[in-house]
Design a protein around this motif. Structure first.
Motif, mmCIF file in Angstrom:
data_model
loop_
_atom_site.group_PDB
_atom_site.id
_atom_site.type_symbol
_atom_site.label_atom_id
_atom_site.label_comp_id
_atom_site.label_asym_id
_atom_site.label_seq_id
_atom_site.Cartn_x
_atom_site.Cartn_y
_atom_site.Cartn_z
ATOM 1 N N LEU A 23 11.051 13.266 0.031
ATOM 2 C CA LEU A 23 9.689 13.316 -0.494
ATOM 3 C C LEU A 23 8.777 14.160 0.402
ATOM 4 O O LEU A 23 7.956 14.930 -0.108
ATOM 5 N N SER A 24 8.919 14.022 1.711
ATOM 6 C CA SER A 24 8.054 14.800 2.608
ATOM 7 C C SER A 24 8.295 16.298 2.447
ATOM 8 O O SER A 24 7.357 17.089 2.539
ATOM 9 N N ARG A 25 9.527 16.680 2.167
ATOM 10 C CA ARG A 25 9.823 18.095 1.911
ATOM 11 C C ARG A 25 9.222 18.572 0.598
ATOM 12 O O ARG A 25 9.095 19.765 0.371
ATOM 13 N N MET A 26 8.851 17.619 -0.268
ATOM 14 C CA MET A 26 8.180 17.938 -1.526
ATOM 15 C C MET A 26 6.660 17.779 -1.371
ATOM 16 O O MET A 26 5.924 17.774 -2.349
ATOM 17 N N SER A 27 6.204 17.590 -0.116
ATOM 18 C CA SER A 27 4.780 17.369 0.206
ATOM 19 C C SER A 27 4.245 16.091 -0.426
ATOM 20 O O SER A 27 3.102 16.021 -0.875
ATOM 21 N N ILE A 28 5.082 15.066 -0.437
ATOM 22 C CA ILE A 28 4.712 13.765 -0.998
ATOM 23 C C ILE A 28 4.700 12.747 0.136
ATOM 24 O O ILE A 28 5.723 12.547 0.807
ATOM 25 N N SER A 29 3.562 12.117 0.357
ATOM 26 C CA SER A 29 3.448 11.108 1.409
ATOM 27 C C SER A 29 3.985 9.776 0.890
ATOM 28 O O SER A 29 3.964 9.511 -0.313
ATOM 29 N N SER A 30 4.465 8.946 1.809
ATOM 30 C CA SER A 30 5.057 7.680 1.370
ATOM 31 C C SER A 30 4.869 6.578 2.399
ATOM 32 O O SER A 30 4.640 6.835 3.577
ATOM 33 N N ASP A 31 4.963 5.358 1.906
ATOM 34 C CA ASP A 31 5.081 4.155 2.722
ATOM 35 C C ASP A 31 6.420 3.543 2.368
ATOM 36 O O ASP A 31 6.920 3.728 1.254
ATOM 37 N N SER A 32 6.988 2.783 3.305
ATOM 38 C CA SER A 32 8.285 2.150 3.073
ATOM 39 C C SER A 32 8.222 0.663 3.378
ATOM 40 O O SER A 32 7.683 0.262 4.400
ATOM 41 N N ALA A 33 8.819 -0.107 2.483
ATOM 42 C CA ALA A 33 8.922 -1.549 2.655
ATOM 43 C C ALA A 33 10.390 -1.937 2.569
ATOM 44 O O ALA A 33 11.150 -1.342 1.808
ATOM 45 N N SER A 34 10.761 -2.949 3.348
ATOM 46 C CA SER A 34 12.161 -3.383 3.348
ATOM 47 C C SER A 34 12.400 -4.604 2.465
ATOM 48 O O SER A 34 13.536 -5.034 2.305
ATOM 49 N N ASN A 35 11.321 -5.164 1.897
ATOM 50 C CA ASN A 35 11.475 -6.327 1.028
ATOM 51 C C ASN A 35 10.262 -6.453 0.105
ATOM 52 O O ASN A 35 9.294 -5.693 0.230
ATOM 53 N N ILE A 36 10.314 -7.420 -0.789
ATOM 54 C CA ILE A 36 9.246 -7.599 -1.773
ATOM 55 C C ILE A 36 7.941 -8.017 -1.109
ATOM 56 O O ILE A 36 6.868 -7.533 -1.480
ATOM 57 N N GLU A 37 8.013 -8.892 -0.126
ATOM 58 C CA GLU A 37 6.791 -9.345 0.550
ATOM 59 C C GLU A 37 6.049 -8.167 1.184
ATOM 60 O O GLU A 37 4.823 -8.041 1.034
ATOM 61 N N GLU A 38 6.785 -7.294 1.888
ATOM 62 C CA GLU A 38 6.152 -6.104 2.472
ATOM 63 C C GLU A 38 5.582 -5.208 1.374
ATOM 64 O O GLU A 38 4.491 -4.652 1.523
ATOM 65 N N ALA A 39 6.308 -5.057 0.282
ATOM 66 C CA ALA A 39 5.842 -4.226 -0.834
ATOM 67 C C ALA A 39 4.526 -4.764 -1.380
ATOM 68 O O ALA A 39 3.594 -3.988 -1.639
ATOM 69 N N HIS A 40 4.421 -6.084 -1.541
ATOM 70 C CA HIS A 40 3.177 -6.680 -2.034
ATOM 71 C C HIS A 40 2.017 -6.357 -1.100
ATOM 72 O O HIS A 40 0.909 -6.060 -1.574
ATOM 73 N N GLN A 41 2.261 -6.419 0.204
ATOM 74 C CA GLN A 41 1.197 -6.103 1.165
ATOM 75 C C GLN A 41 0.758 -4.643 1.045
ATOM 76 O O GLN A 41 -0.440 -4.357 1.050
ATOM 77 N N TYR A 42 1.713 -3.743 0.944
ATOM 78 C CA TYR A 42 1.359 -2.337 0.760
ATOM 79 C C TYR A 42 0.567 -2.145 -0.529
ATOM 80 O O TYR A 42 -0.427 -1.417 -0.563
ATOM 81 N N LEU A 43 1.016 -2.780 -1.605
ATOM 82 C CA LEU A 43 0.344 -2.622 -2.895
ATOM 83 C C LEU A 43 -1.069 -3.189 -2.884
ATOM 84 O O LEU A 43 -1.946 -2.691 -3.592
ATOM 85 N N LYS A 44 -1.317 -4.203 -2.078
ATOM 86 C CA LYS A 44 -2.656 -4.778 -1.973
ATOM 87 C C LYS A 44 -3.596 -3.890 -1.168
ATOM 88 O O LYS A 44 -4.806 -3.925 -1.366
ATOM 89 N N ASN A 45 -3.042 -3.104 -0.241
ATOM 90 C CA ASN A 45 -3.868 -2.330 0.674
ATOM 91 C C ASN A 45 -3.881 -0.834 0.420
ATOM 92 O O ASN A 45 -4.610 -0.110 1.096
ATOM 93 N N SER A 46 -3.072 -0.363 -0.511
ATOM 94 C CA SER A 46 -2.964 1.073 -0.759
ATOM 95 C C SER A 46 -2.842 1.352 -2.246
ATOM 96 O O SER A 46 -2.542 0.463 -3.033
ATOM 97 N N CYS A 47 -3.048 2.612 -2.599
ATOM 98 C CA CYS A 47 -2.890 3.081 -3.974
ATOM 99 C C CYS A 47 -1.750 4.088 -3.998
ATOM 100 O O CYS A 47 -1.601 4.870 -3.062
ATOM 101 N N TYR A 48 -0.970 4.090 -5.059
ATOM 102 C CA TYR A 48 0.210 4.950 -5.145
ATOM 103 C C TYR A 48 0.281 5.660 -6.489
ATOM 104 O O TYR A 48 -0.260 5.180 -7.485
ATOM 105 N N LYS A 49 1.005 6.757 -6.494
ATOM 106 C CA LYS A 49 1.290 7.494 -7.718
ATOM 107 C C LYS A 49 2.665 7.130 -8.275
ATOM 108 O O LYS A 49 2.954 7.425 -9.424
ATOM 109 N N LEU A 50 3.516 6.520 -7.440
ATOM 110 C CA LEU A 50 4.898 6.228 -7.811
ATOM 111 C C LEU A 50 5.436 5.117 -6.924
ATOM 112 O O LEU A 50 5.080 5.028 -5.752
ATOM 113 N N CYS A 51 6.325 4.293 -7.485
ATOM 114 C CA CYS A 51 7.056 3.296 -6.698
ATOM 115 C C CYS A 51 8.540 3.435 -7.005
ATOM 116 O O CYS A 51 8.934 3.514 -8.173
ATOM 117 N N LEU A 52 9.350 3.486 -5.965
ATOM 118 C CA LEU A 52 10.806 3.501 -6.081
ATOM 119 C C LEU A 52 11.308 2.216 -5.443
ATOM 120 O O LEU A 52 11.046 1.964 -4.273
#
Length: 140
Positions: A23-52
């Motif tokens: 993604l970085s080579r495509m000029s796309i910034s990202s956050d990474s979570a290793s589980n659902i709980e971390e993902a929920h925290q990211y989703l509460k504190n950030s906005c995204y264009k895509l989730c994988l």
């Protein structure tokens, strides 16, 4: 609120790193979570264009995350990435709201195409106010 392009949710550090680098080579910034709980925290504190998201996570099922996003921010495109790909899993992911399903090991060209499709979906939902930086945030 923090704005990033993509949230990656996978319990395998090597997979997260591979996707981040791609993604970085495509000029796309990202956050990474290793589980659902971390993902929920990211989703509460950030906005995204895509989730994988991976299908199997240590604290639950990626389908749960797709359903959560579907309830809170239905415009956010989500794709399922898993090593446990079969027709039943693909159908479950798509019924839950995923727009695509990709098997591991992830082919870099397939990943790039998936991202391009998601950004096409994103542009279809943009309004005039969002054109400069369209992101989808969880509705509180």
């Amino acid at each position: 609120m923090n704005k990033k392009d993509c949230l990656i949710v996978d319990d395998e550090p090597d997979i997260r790193e591979l996707i981040e680098i791609t993604l970085s080579r495509m000029s796309i910034s990202s956050d990474s979570a290793s589980n659902i709980e971390e993902a929920h925290q990211y989703l509460k504190n950030s906005c995204y264009k895509l989730c994988l998201t991976d299908m199997r996570l240590p604290d639950g099922d990626g389908i749960e995350l797709i359903e959560y996003i579907g309830e809170k921010s239905p415009e956010l495109p989500v794709a399922m990435i898993t090593a446990h790909g079969n027709m039943d899993s693909a159908i479950r992911a798509l019924k839950a709201g995923a727009f695509d399903f990709v098997s591991k090991p992830v082919d870099i060209n397939v990943l790039r195409n998936l991202v391009a499709v998601s950004y096409t979906h994103l542009r279809a939902h943009e309004t005039k106010e969002e054109i400069s930086y369209a992101v989808f945030c969880l509705k509180k």
